[in-house]
Design a protein around this motif. Sequence first.
Motif, PDB file in Angstrom:
ATOM      1  N   TRP A 166       0.819  -1.156   0.068  1.00  0.00           N
ATOM      2  CA  TRP A 166       0.035   0.016   0.024  1.00  0.00           C
ATOM      3  C   TRP A 166       0.803   1.300   0.025  1.00  0.00           C
ATOM      4  CZ3 TRP A 166      -4.826   1.514  -0.880  1.00  0.00           C
ATOM      5  CH2 TRP A 166      -5.050   2.825  -0.581  1.00  0.00           C
ATOM      6  N   SER A 169       2.527   1.623  -3.497  1.00  0.00           N
ATOM      7  CA  SER A 169       1.611   2.020  -4.662  1.00  0.00           C
ATOM      8  C   SER A 169       0.564   2.801  -4.248  1.00  0.00           C
ATOM      9  CB  SER A 169       1.077   0.600  -5.117  1.00  0.00           C
ATOM     10  OG  SER A 169       0.194  -0.015  -3.988  1.00  0.00           O
ATOM     11  N   ALA A 170       0.359   3.370  -3.114  1.00  0.00           N
ATOM     12  CA  ALA A 170      -1.118   4.134  -3.045  1.00  0.00           C
ATOM     13  C   ALA A 170      -1.143   5.425  -3.780  1.00  0.00           C
ATOM     14  CB  ALA A 170      -1.253   4.753  -1.423  1.00  0.00           C
ATOM     15  N   THR A 171      -2.196   5.870  -4.254  1.00  0.00           N
ATOM     16  CA  THR A 171      -2.468   6.862  -5.257  1.00  0.00           C
ATOM     17  C   THR A 171      -2.957   8.077  -4.476  1.00  0.00           C
ATOM     18  OG1 THR A 171      -4.688   6.407  -5.794  1.00  0.00           O
ATOM     19  CG2 THR A 171      -3.026   5.513  -7.188  1.00  0.00           C
ATOM     20  N   ARG A 172      -3.216   8.026  -3.156  1.00  0.00           N
ATOM     21  CA  ARG A 172      -3.735   8.972  -2.468  1.00  0.00           C
ATOM     22  C   ARG A 172      -3.667   8.590  -0.801  1.00  0.00           C
ATOM     23  NH1 ARG A 172      -9.835   6.821  -1.857  1.00  0.00           N
ATOM     24  NH2 ARG A 172      -9.340   4.949  -2.923  1.00  0.00           N
ATOM     25  N   GLU A 286      -5.774  -0.903  -5.774  1.00  0.00           N
ATOM     26  CA  GLU A 286      -5.056   0.262  -5.431  1.00  0.00           C
ATOM     27  C   GLU A 286      -3.705   0.231  -6.601  1.00  0.00           C
ATOM     28  OE1 GLU A 286      -4.698   4.319  -4.067  1.00  0.00           O
ATOM     29  OE2 GLU A 286      -6.169   2.947  -4.679  1.00  0.00           O
ATOM     30  N   GLY A 287      -3.107  -0.996  -6.331  1.00  0.00           N
ATOM     31  CA  GLY A 287      -1.805  -1.444  -7.087  1.00  0.00           C
ATOM     32  C   GLY A 287      -2.291  -1.397  -8.879  1.00  0.00           C
ATOM     33  N   ARG A 289      -4.528   0.074 -10.140  1.00  0.00           N
ATOM     34  CA  ARG A 289      -4.701   1.737 -10.522  1.00  0.00           C
ATOM     35  C   ARG A 289      -3.557   2.338 -10.602  1.00  0.00           C
ATOM     36  NH1 ARG A 289      -8.708   4.812  -9.831  1.00  0.00           N
ATOM     37  NH2 ARG A 289      -7.478   6.172  -8.408  1.00  0.00           N
ATOM     38  N   ARG A 290      -2.586   1.924  -9.788  1.00  0.00           N
ATOM     39  CA  ARG A 290      -1.124   3.022  -9.765  1.00  0.00           C
ATOM     40  C   ARG A 290      -0.712   2.265 -10.952  1.00  0.00           C
ATOM     41  NH1 ARG A 290       2.254   5.282  -6.094  1.00  0.00           N
ATOM     42  NH2 ARG A 290       4.036   6.240  -7.312  1.00  0.00           N
ATOM     43  N   ARG A 291      -0.431   1.293 -11.363  1.00  0.00           N
ATOM     44  CA  ARG A 291       0.272   0.700 -12.608  1.00  0.00           C
ATOM     45  C   ARG A 291      -0.371   1.394 -14.019  1.00  0.00           C
ATOM     46  NH1 ARG A 291       0.415  -3.959  -9.583  1.00  0.00           N
ATOM     47  NH2 ARG A 291      -1.251  -4.801 -10.890  1.00  0.00           N
ATOM     48  N   ASP A 294       0.481   4.880 -14.036  1.00  0.00           N
ATOM     49  CA  ASP A 294       1.698   5.184 -14.348  1.00  0.00           C
ATOM     50  C   ASP A 294       2.104   5.006 -15.776  1.00  0.00           C
ATOM     51  OD1 ASP A 294       2.211   6.066 -11.905  1.00  0.00           O
ATOM     52  OD2 ASP A 294       3.358   4.545 -11.249  1.00  0.00           O
ATOM     53  N   GLU A 307     -11.776   4.593  -8.172  1.00  0.00           N
ATOM     54  CA  GLU A 307     -11.298   4.768  -6.790  1.00  0.00           C
ATOM     55  C   GLU A 307     -12.046   4.276  -5.807  1.00  0.00           C
ATOM     56  OE1 GLU A 307     -10.913   9.115  -4.694  1.00  0.00           O
ATOM     57  OE2 GLU A 307      -9.027   8.917  -6.027  1.00  0.00           O
TER      58      GLU A 307
END
Length: 326
Positions: A166, A169-172, A286-287, A289-291, A294, A307
């Motif tokens: 987390w 990789s968290a986006t927020r 969440e990971g 989403r992050r990948r 990116d 989200e």
Amino acid sequence: MSSATVVGLDAAAVAAWLADAAGLREPVAFARIGQGQSNLTFLATDAEGRRVVLRRPPLGELLASAHDVAREHRILSALTGTGVPIPPVVAFTEDPAVTDVPLLAMGFVDGWVVEDPTAVDEQVALALPRALATIHAVDLEEIGLLDLASHKPYAARQLKRWRRQWEDSATRSLPVVGELADRLEAAMPAQRELTLVHGDFHVLNVILAPDGSAVRAILDWELCTLGDPLADLGGLMAYASPSLTGIAAPQVLAEAYMKASGREVTAAALAFWHALGLWKIAVIVEGVRRRALDDPRNAPDGGVPPEHLVDDLIAQARLVAFEAGF
């Protein structure tokens, strides 16, 4: 899809490798398949219509210990002939002349790949726990996987690992993720068994018989480890959440698993692993989403998960924990 446009593969090099290692006849056509939320999966079809499935890590920077295709190859090779339904291993390479990352080739398994979980009936829901029980029945020493991972208590290992994932990789900022992890840590049950654990077992990671009566192949072994078998059951119950697949009531899955495996599971243990499963899936989403944010080439076929899905899963995990008194 034209070979020249397949993102993530050197099509010419991979085609030559498959011709040598798997007997495929060139030309070989490649197409990305599956929902692709983690490792990337491709279908290779040769000039005679023979099909092989390829797996490689996602594009871009990877988190430590994630997306280990070489490890997945070891596990599938060890499980061959055990009675666990798996796709046959065809070949594996890390040759830089072929690929810049580990690449696994598996035999194509014909069957029903669920894309719409709302189409799943109770027969399918009951087939899943039966297949899960076969994983947990494997003799680790006999198949050479006793050293696959740590033998320390699995719940603690999971909480430590996914807290770190987390953070990476968290986006927020979402403090409730850590707060729930603290509550789960305080409620950890004692570990009484050590078995092979799939780590991501659910209806979207299997190939079913066309009528849904049995699982023909279990897919996506990248999170497989050693640990408490109830972790897989809790994860299956978590994926049954209406936010995800909604395939069956969690208790129906739990009862079918207990019948198939011969294990008796207390309500408290079920609640703990169910809540942990929901929390872990939230971190995984969440990971994803992050990948995808990116590098859009990593985005699943259905687009970047919203989200609010992470928020919903955390809220469900908190409710399960609250109702269980922890």
